[in-house]
Design a protein around this motif. Structure first.
Motif, PDB file in Angstrom:
ATOM      1  N   HIS A  94       0.834  -1.205   0.000  1.00  0.00           N
ATOM      2  CA  HIS A  94       0.000   0.000   0.000  1.00  0.00           C
ATOM      3  C   HIS A  94       0.872   1.260   0.000  1.00  0.00           C
ATOM      4  O   HIS A  94       0.529   2.250  -0.644  1.00  0.00           O
ATOM      5  N   VAL A  95       1.973   1.199   0.725  1.00  0.00           N
ATOM      6  CA  VAL A  95       2.912   2.330   0.741  1.00  0.00           C
ATOM      7  C   VAL A  95       3.441   2.589  -0.673  1.00  0.00           C
ATOM      8  O   VAL A  95       3.575   3.736  -1.111  1.00  0.00           O
ATOM      9  N   ASN A  96       3.739   1.498  -1.358  1.00  0.00           N
ATOM     10  CA  ASN A  96       4.238   1.588  -2.730  1.00  0.00           C
ATOM     11  C   ASN A  96       3.272   2.382  -3.608  1.00  0.00           C
ATOM     12  O   ASN A  96       3.670   3.302  -4.330  1.00  0.00           O
ATOM     13  N   VAL A  97       1.986   2.044  -3.519  1.00  0.00           N
ATOM     14  CA  VAL A  97       0.971   2.733  -4.324  1.00  0.00           C
ATOM     15  C   VAL A  97       0.811   4.179  -3.870  1.00  0.00           C
ATOM     16  O   VAL A  97       0.769   5.109  -4.695  1.00  0.00           O
ATOM     17  N   GLY A  98       0.740   4.392  -2.563  1.00  0.00           N
ATOM     18  CA  GLY A  98       0.556   5.741  -2.050  1.00  0.00           C
ATOM     19  C   GLY A  98       1.691   6.669  -2.416  1.00  0.00           C
ATOM     20  O   GLY A  98       1.474   7.838  -2.786  1.00  0.00           O
ATOM     21  N   ALA A  99       2.922   6.172  -2.335  1.00  0.00           N
ATOM     22  CA  ALA A  99       4.076   6.992  -2.698  1.00  0.00           C
ATOM     23  C   ALA A  99       4.042   7.358  -4.176  1.00  0.00           C
ATOM     24  O   ALA A  99       4.410   8.483  -4.564  1.00  0.00           O
ATOM     25  N   SER A 100       3.588   6.429  -5.013  1.00  0.00           N
ATOM     26  CA  SER A 100       3.497   6.711  -6.445  1.00  0.00           C
ATOM     27  C   SER A 100       2.463   7.789  -6.743  1.00  0.00           C
ATOM     28  O   SER A 100       2.646   8.622  -7.623  1.00  0.00           O
ATOM     29  N   VAL A 101       1.348   7.773  -5.993  1.00  0.00           N
ATOM     30  CA  VAL A 101       0.319   8.809  -6.179  1.00  0.00           C
ATOM     31  C   VAL A 101       0.897  10.185  -5.854  1.00  0.00           C
ATOM     32  O   VAL A 101       0.688  11.153  -6.589  1.00  0.00           O
ATOM     33  N   ILE A 102       1.644  10.262  -4.752  1.00  0.00           N
ATOM     34  CA  ILE A 102       2.223  11.544  -4.360  1.00  0.00           C
ATOM     35  C   ILE A 102       3.279  11.992  -5.368  1.00  0.00           C
ATOM     36  O   ILE A 102       3.295  13.143  -5.811  1.00  0.00           O
ATOM     37  N   ASP A 113       9.257   7.524 -11.937  1.00  0.00           N
ATOM     38  CA  ASP A 113       8.696   6.910 -10.729  1.00  0.00           C
ATOM     39  C   ASP A 113       9.366   5.567 -10.469  1.00  0.00           C
ATOM     40  O   ASP A 113       9.825   5.280  -9.361  1.00  0.00           O
ATOM     41  N   ALA A 114       9.441   4.733 -11.508  1.00  0.00           N
ATOM     42  CA  ALA A 114      10.027   3.396 -11.354  1.00  0.00           C
ATOM     43  C   ALA A 114      11.494   3.470 -10.951  1.00  0.00           C
ATOM     44  O   ALA A 114      11.960   2.698 -10.113  1.00  0.00           O
ATOM     45  N   GLY A 115      12.219   4.405 -11.564  1.00  0.00           N
ATOM     46  CA  GLY A 115      13.646   4.517 -11.271  1.00  0.00           C
ATOM     47  C   GLY A 115      13.933   5.201  -9.952  1.00  0.00           C
ATOM     48  O   GLY A 115      14.883   4.831  -9.245  1.00  0.00           O
ATOM     49  N   GLY A 116      13.117   6.219  -9.597  1.00  0.00           N
ATOM     50  CA  GLY A 116      13.371   6.980  -8.381  1.00  0.00           C
ATOM     51  C   GLY A 116      12.857   6.283  -7.135  1.00  0.00           C
ATOM     52  O   GLY A 116      13.618   5.951  -6.218  1.00  0.00           O
ATOM     53  N   LEU A 117      11.543   6.050  -7.086  1.00  0.00           N
ATOM     54  CA  LEU A 117      10.949   5.388  -5.923  1.00  0.00           C
ATOM     55  C   LEU A 117      11.208   3.885  -5.914  1.00  0.00           C
ATOM     56  O   LEU A 117      11.288   3.271  -4.855  1.00  0.00           O
ATOM     57  N   GLY A 118      11.313   3.292  -7.111  1.00  0.00           N
ATOM     58  CA  GLY A 118      11.435   1.837  -7.210  1.00  0.00           C
ATOM     59  C   GLY A 118      12.582   1.268  -6.413  1.00  0.00           C
ATOM     60  O   GLY A 118      12.445   0.222  -5.749  1.00  0.00           O
ATOM     61  N   ALA A 135       6.981  -7.498  -5.130  1.00  0.00           N
ATOM     62  CA  ALA A 135       7.558  -6.152  -5.014  1.00  0.00           C
ATOM     63  C   ALA A 135       7.745  -5.519  -6.386  1.00  0.00           C
ATOM     64  O   ALA A 135       7.413  -4.344  -6.598  1.00  0.00           O
ATOM     65  N   VAL A 136       8.272  -6.300  -7.320  1.00  0.00           N
ATOM     66  CA  VAL A 136       8.497  -5.776  -8.679  1.00  0.00           C
ATOM     67  C   VAL A 136       7.157  -5.493  -9.364  1.00  0.00           C
ATOM     68  O   VAL A 136       6.983  -4.443 -10.013  1.00  0.00           O
ATOM     69  N   GLY A 137       6.206  -6.402  -9.222  1.00  0.00           N
ATOM     70  CA  GLY A 137       4.920  -6.245  -9.899  1.00  0.00           C
ATOM     71  C   GLY A 137       4.158  -5.010  -9.460  1.00  0.00           C
ATOM     72  O   GLY A 137       3.677  -4.237 -10.289  1.00  0.00           O
ATOM     73  N   ILE A 138       4.054  -4.802  -8.139  1.00  0.00           N
ATOM     74  CA  ILE A 138       3.295  -3.648  -7.657  1.00  0.00           C
ATOM     75  C   ILE A 138       4.044  -2.347  -7.932  1.00  0.00           C
ATOM     76  O   ILE A 138       3.430  -1.304  -8.202  1.00  0.00           O
ATOM     77  N   THR A 139       5.373  -2.389  -7.915  1.00  0.00           N
ATOM     78  CA  THR A 139       6.156  -1.189  -8.231  1.00  0.00           C
ATOM     79  C   THR A 139       5.955  -0.796  -9.687  1.00  0.00           C
ATOM     80  O   THR A 139       5.782   0.390 -10.011  1.00  0.00           O
ATOM     81  N   ALA A 140       5.960  -1.783 -10.571  1.00  0.00           N
ATOM     82  CA  ALA A 140       5.753  -1.497 -12.003  1.00  0.00           C
ATOM     83  C   ALA A 140       4.351  -0.942 -12.242  1.00  0.00           C
ATOM     84  O   ALA A 140       4.178   0.080 -12.921  1.00  0.00           O
ATOM     85  N   SER A 142       2.186   0.474 -10.138  1.00  0.00           N
ATOM     86  CA  SER A 142       1.906   1.776  -9.515  1.00  0.00           C
ATOM     87  C   SER A 142       2.614   2.920 -10.237  1.00  0.00           C
ATOM     88  O   SER A 142       2.151   4.064 -10.197  1.00  0.00           O
ATOM     89  N   SER A 143       3.723   2.621 -10.910  1.00  0.00           N
ATOM     90  CA  SER A 143       4.443   3.686 -11.625  1.00  0.00           C
ATOM     91  C   SER A 143       3.619   4.257 -12.781  1.00  0.00           C
ATOM     92  O   SER A 143       3.848   5.389 -13.205  1.00  0.00           O
ATOM     93  N   THR A 144       2.658   3.482 -13.294  1.00  0.00           N
ATOM     94  CA  THR A 144       1.849   3.964 -14.418  1.00  0.00           C
ATOM     95  C   THR A 144       0.861   5.043 -13.988  1.00  0.00           C
ATOM     96  O   THR A 144       0.248   5.701 -14.839  1.00  0.00           O
ATOM     97  N   ILE A 145       0.691   5.241 -12.684  1.00  0.00           N
ATOM     98  CA  ILE A 145      -0.199   6.304 -12.202  1.00  0.00           C
ATOM     99  C   ILE A 145       0.390   7.674 -12.534  1.00  0.00           C
ATOM    100  O   ILE A 145      -0.346   8.638 -12.779  1.00  0.00           O
ATOM    101  N   GLY A 146       1.731   7.756 -12.581  1.00  0.00           N
ATOM    102  CA  GLY A 146       2.417   9.029 -12.784  1.00  0.00           C
ATOM    103  C   GLY A 146       1.936   9.851 -13.965  1.00  0.00           C
ATOM    104  O   GLY A 146       1.637  11.040 -13.826  1.00  0.00           O
ATOM    105  N   PRO A 147       1.822   9.262 -15.159  1.00  0.00           N
ATOM    106  CA  PRO A 147       1.392  10.048 -16.319  1.00  0.00           C
ATOM    107  C   PRO A 147      -0.116  10.280 -16.412  1.00  0.00           C
ATOM    108  O   PRO A 147      -0.568  10.912 -17.361  1.00  0.00           O
TER     109      PRO A 147
END
Length: 425
Positions: A94-102, A113-118, A135-140, A142-147
């Motif tokens: 959940h932290v992974n997703v929340g951090a990506s939203v911010i 997002d993937a390179g910085g927060l990942g 870990a890899v799956g949710i990071t990948a 959640s990074s798509t939220i950025g654009p």
């Protein structure tokens, strides 16, 4: 040389490893040369394609994201997200997703997002005993939220090509982006129950308050960008410049984590990234101009209508086309080529250009998670030190919630159009 041969040459060049910008330019040059057109028309269209004031926002948003990463602000964001939602089962997911939203409100790029927060997220999840694949799956994913959540580099490019308000596009992406986050958190909760993933840390108001104070100034970045645009204080281009100035202020004056050597390195990285994007935009412009001049959009529209006149079926067909193209082509190039071809079809179906822009970008973000050109997967393969093929299989389950959101967004226009209608229309 026919249009089909030009398109075939483009894909042939890409398959053998020619860079996307070069493949687009060479295919366009071949068409121009074999049809007796003056070669200078290629250069003229390429220059015109990037001679746009809104495109100035691209390097500034890239620079702002790079400055945030280098200044160590991503760590503060991660700690705040951890104190906020880390108490839930599968807390770090959940932290992974929340951090990506911010972070989405700062960078506007999935790869950033993937390179910085990942790097922070995957290490923390591994140390806490989470499976590397999860870990890899949710990071990948959640990074798509950025654009999608503003600001967004792809939405800037689309807005320029579609001659559509970038401010409306930015506000249209806010609710879909939050829906993506919610769907991924539901997926995390489901995984956590099945695999008995632990809570990360208990919720304590003191910890939350400290992390909020620590992250308060970085958290103001999205408020400045989005609030400024929605409030009419500045244009998206001016918002990008404001984001850079604010990032510099935080890194140099407040946290003192940036010096001139780091700023120079970040600036050079930004120049390289911007140059690559602008080359793709310029090369894609001449390719798109050839398609438009030869009425490909009209013929394509007639061909689709010949298959079926059912709006739902046509929307599904268009979505499938964008998804397939997104698997094989870099996002910016896909936007530049597909917009002049598909937008007229969408408008003829009564779809608002702003709504269609969000549909297209979300489609292409899913493409970033699919082989063979999934850029996010390549980045995380390096960050997590796992094979590319393993990244593909790890990410596959998380495509399900994203596709569900895509379908809801496609067939319920009010999800994306409610805010633009309230604020701009």
């Amino acid at each position: 040389m026919s249009i089909l041969l030009m398109i075939g040459l483009l894909f042939a060049l890409m398959i053998i490893g020619v860079p996307v910008a070069a493949a687009l330019a060479l295919a366009s040059l071949a068409f121009v040369a074999t049809n007796g057109m003056p070669p200078m028309i290629v250069l003229a269209n390429m220059v015109n394609g990037i001679n746009s004031f809104p495109l100035i926002a691209v390097p500034f948003f890239i620079l702002a994201g790079n400055l945030m990463n280098t200044a160590g602000i991503t760590t503060r964001i991660f700690n705040f997200a951890r104190a906020t939602v880390g108490w839930m089962h599968g807390g770090l997911g959940h932290v992974n997703v929340g951090a990506s939203v911010i972070f989405a409100g700062m960078s506007g790029a999935a790869v950033a997002d993937a390179g910085g927060l990942g790097n922070i997220e995957i290490k923390a999840m591994r140390d806490a005993g989470y499976d590397t694949d999860f870990a890899v799956g949710i990071t990948a994913a959640s990074s798509t939220i950025g654009p999608i959540i503003p600001p967004s580099l792809p939405l800037v490019i689309y807005g320029v090509l579609a001659d559509t308000s970038i401010g409306q596009l930015f506000t249209a992406g806010l609710l879909p982006g939050l829906m993506m986050a919610l769907s991924l958190m539901i997926m995390v909760a489901w995984y956590s129950r099945r695999r008995n993933y632990p809570r990360d840390i208990g919720f304590r108001f003191g910890r939350f308050a400290r992390s909020f104070v620590d992250a308060f100034l970085p958290l103001m970045t999205p408020a400045i960008i989005i609030g400024g645009i929605m409030g009419g204080l500045f244009t998206p281009t001016e918002a990008a410049i404001a984001a850079v100035a604010y990032s510099m202020f935080l890194g140099v004056a407040v946290y003192r984590t940036l010096d001139w050597r780091k700023i120079l390195r970040v600036s050079m990285d930004t120049v390289q990234t911007t140059a690559a994007i602008m080359l793709i935009v310029a090369a894609s412009t001449i390719f798109a101009w050839i398609l438009t001049a030869n009425q490909v959009a009209l013929h394509f529209s007639q061909g689709l209508l010949a298959v079926t006149e059912n709006k739902v079926a046509l929307l599904l067909l268009i979505t499938l086309i964008i998804l397939i193209i997104g698997c094989f082509m870099e996002t910016i190039a896909a936007i530049t080529i597909l917009t002049p071809v598909l937008l007229p079809v969408a408008v003829s179906l009564g779809i608002d250009p702003v709504h269609f822009g969000i549909i297209m970008i979300l489609n292409l973000m899913i493409g970033l998670l699919t082989p063979p050109v999934g850029m996010v997967l390549y980045v995380l393969s390096k960050v997590a030190a796992v094979p590319f093929e393993r990244c593909v299989t790890a990410t596959a389950p998380f495509l399900v919630p994203l596709v569900i959101v895509l379908l809801l967004l496609t067939f319920i226009p009010s999800i994306s159009m409610w805010l633009p209608t309230m604020l701009y229309r």
